[in-house]
Design an enzyme around this catalytic site. Structure first.
Site, PDB file in Angstrom:
ATOM      1  N   HIS A  71      43.149  47.883  36.391  1.00  0.00           N
ATOM      2  CA  HIS A  71      43.846  47.616  36.797  1.00  0.00           C
ATOM      3  C   HIS A  71      44.545  46.461  36.506  1.00  0.00           C
ATOM      4  O   HIS A  71      45.713  45.792  37.906  1.00  0.00           O
ATOM      5  CB  HIS A  71      43.484  47.118  38.559  1.00  0.00           C
ATOM      6  CG  HIS A  71      42.733  48.157  39.142  1.00  0.00           C
ATOM      7  ND1 HIS A  71      41.934  48.201  39.939  1.00  0.00           N
ATOM      8  CD2 HIS A  71      43.055  50.078  38.830  1.00  0.00           C
ATOM      9  CE1 HIS A  71      41.435  49.321  40.853  1.00  0.00           C
ATOM     10  NE2 HIS A  71      42.343  50.291  39.927  1.00  0.00           N
ATOM     11  N   GLN A  82      38.086  45.877  37.288  1.00  0.00           N
ATOM     12  CA  GLN A  82      38.448  46.454  39.045  1.00  0.00           C
ATOM     13  C   GLN A  82      39.609  45.830  39.174  1.00  0.00           C
ATOM     14  O   GLN A  82      40.559  45.287  39.719  1.00  0.00           O
ATOM     15  CB  GLN A  82      38.166  47.288  39.547  1.00  0.00           C
ATOM     16  CG  GLN A  82      38.231  48.418  39.615  1.00  0.00           C
ATOM     17  CD  GLN A  82      37.276  48.973  40.673  1.00  0.00           C
ATOM     18  OE1 GLN A  82      36.269  48.697  41.596  1.00  0.00           O
ATOM     19  NE2 GLN A  82      37.681  50.084  41.358  1.00  0.00           N
ATOM     20  N   ASN A 105      26.253  47.153  45.043  1.00  0.00           N
ATOM     21  CA  ASN A 105      26.743  46.847  46.083  1.00  0.00           C
ATOM     22  C   ASN A 105      26.525  46.796  47.286  1.00  0.00           C
ATOM     23  O   ASN A 105      25.784  47.005  47.511  1.00  0.00           O
ATOM     24  CB  ASN A 105      27.749  48.110  45.988  1.00  0.00           C
ATOM     25  CG  ASN A 105      29.095  47.367  46.311  1.00  0.00           C
ATOM     26  OD1 ASN A 105      29.798  46.740  46.386  1.00  0.00           O
ATOM     27  ND2 ASN A 105      29.710  48.284  47.452  1.00  0.00           N
TER      28      ASN A 105
END
Ligand SMILES: [Zn+2]
Length: 260
Positions: A127, A109, A226
């Site tokens: 992206h 991304q 994460n």
């Protein structure tokens, strides 16, 4: 490096075991893999990039069309951070896993090109990236590098050398479609993989956040790294709520690539 808890050590062991047995792994990376390199998440209201700007008034396609000067004014600080950034151990670890043959594709991304600079191949930038720009008049694509100095040093807004219209960086703004061909490749890779490693993404930005679900539906394993929780934590084989730049090198060590 901090001592690891027993739970984390067990997680590393499990993750390495899954990675060793995978044949078509995909890594999905988000802003969290580049924050250790000093790059803020340009879509996040908490990134510090938005202190003086409303994202929908600046980094949306409509805003760009109406006020490209304002967009480029906002873009300047992000561009400087990206130009100054270096890949961190998390980027190098994914490149190492590719060299070892454990990871085939990286879906990112991020627009910062740090995976490529760390030596990764087959990077799908869903992206977009800052490498190229497209003319809003004649749709010619040009290398952004040729315009960087004039933009940063003289605040010159990039114009098309062909027709003179304003150039738009090839990053996906809010309200803009993802690049069709790359998005199709990312979807196919996600459906066909036997393991997806999510690194530094909270899985909140659609449609990319849906890719791990496509992988799970087709029987793939899932490893999540994460800081914060994601909607797929309960479905993952292994979850690390820790620093990707610390966990990924440890995983590479265990898989058998030696230290980084
Ligand atoms: Zn043009």
């Amino acid at each position: 490096m901090a001592d690891l808890s027993e739970a984390t050590q067990f997680g590393l062991h499990c993750a390495a075991d899954i990675i060793r047995h995978s044949r078509r792994a995909v890594a999905l990376t988000g802003a969290g893999i580049s924050t250790p390199s000093g790059i803020p998440d340009f879509r996040s209201p908490d990134s510090g990039l938005w202190e003086h700007f409303d994202p929908f008034e600046v980094a949306s396609l409509t805003a760009f069309r109406h006020n490209p000067e304002k967009f480029y004014n906002w873009m300047r600080s992000l561009a400087i951070k990206i130009l100054e950034a270096e890949p961190n151990p998390a980027h190098y670890s994914l490149a190492a896993l590719q060299t070892l043959g454990c990871v085939q594709t990286i879906v990112t991304q991020n627009i910062d090109m740090l995976h490529q600079r760390a030596g990764s191949q087959n990077v799908l930038e869903v992206h977009g990236s800052l490498e190229t720009m497209t003319c809003t008049g004649c749709y010619q694509t040009v290398k952004a590098w040729d315009f960087v100095d004039a933009f940063l040093e003289k605040s010159e807004i990039p114009h098309c050398p062909n027709c003179g219209a304003i150039l738009k960086p090839d990053l996906v703004l809010m309200g803009e479609q993802l690049p069709a061909k790359i998005w199709l490749q990312a979807q196919q890779a996600s459906k066909q993989c036997d393991l997806m490693i999510v690194a530094g993404s909270s899985l909140e930005v659609l449609p990319v956040a849906g890719l791990p679900m496509r992988a799970l539906e087709n029987g793939a394993h899932l490893i999540l790294i994460n800081y914060s929780q994601t909607y797929l934590d309960v479905r993952a084989d292994v979850v690390f709520h820790e620093d990707v730049a610390e966990i990924l090198p440890r995983i590479v060590e265990q898989v058998g690539g030696g230290g980084l």
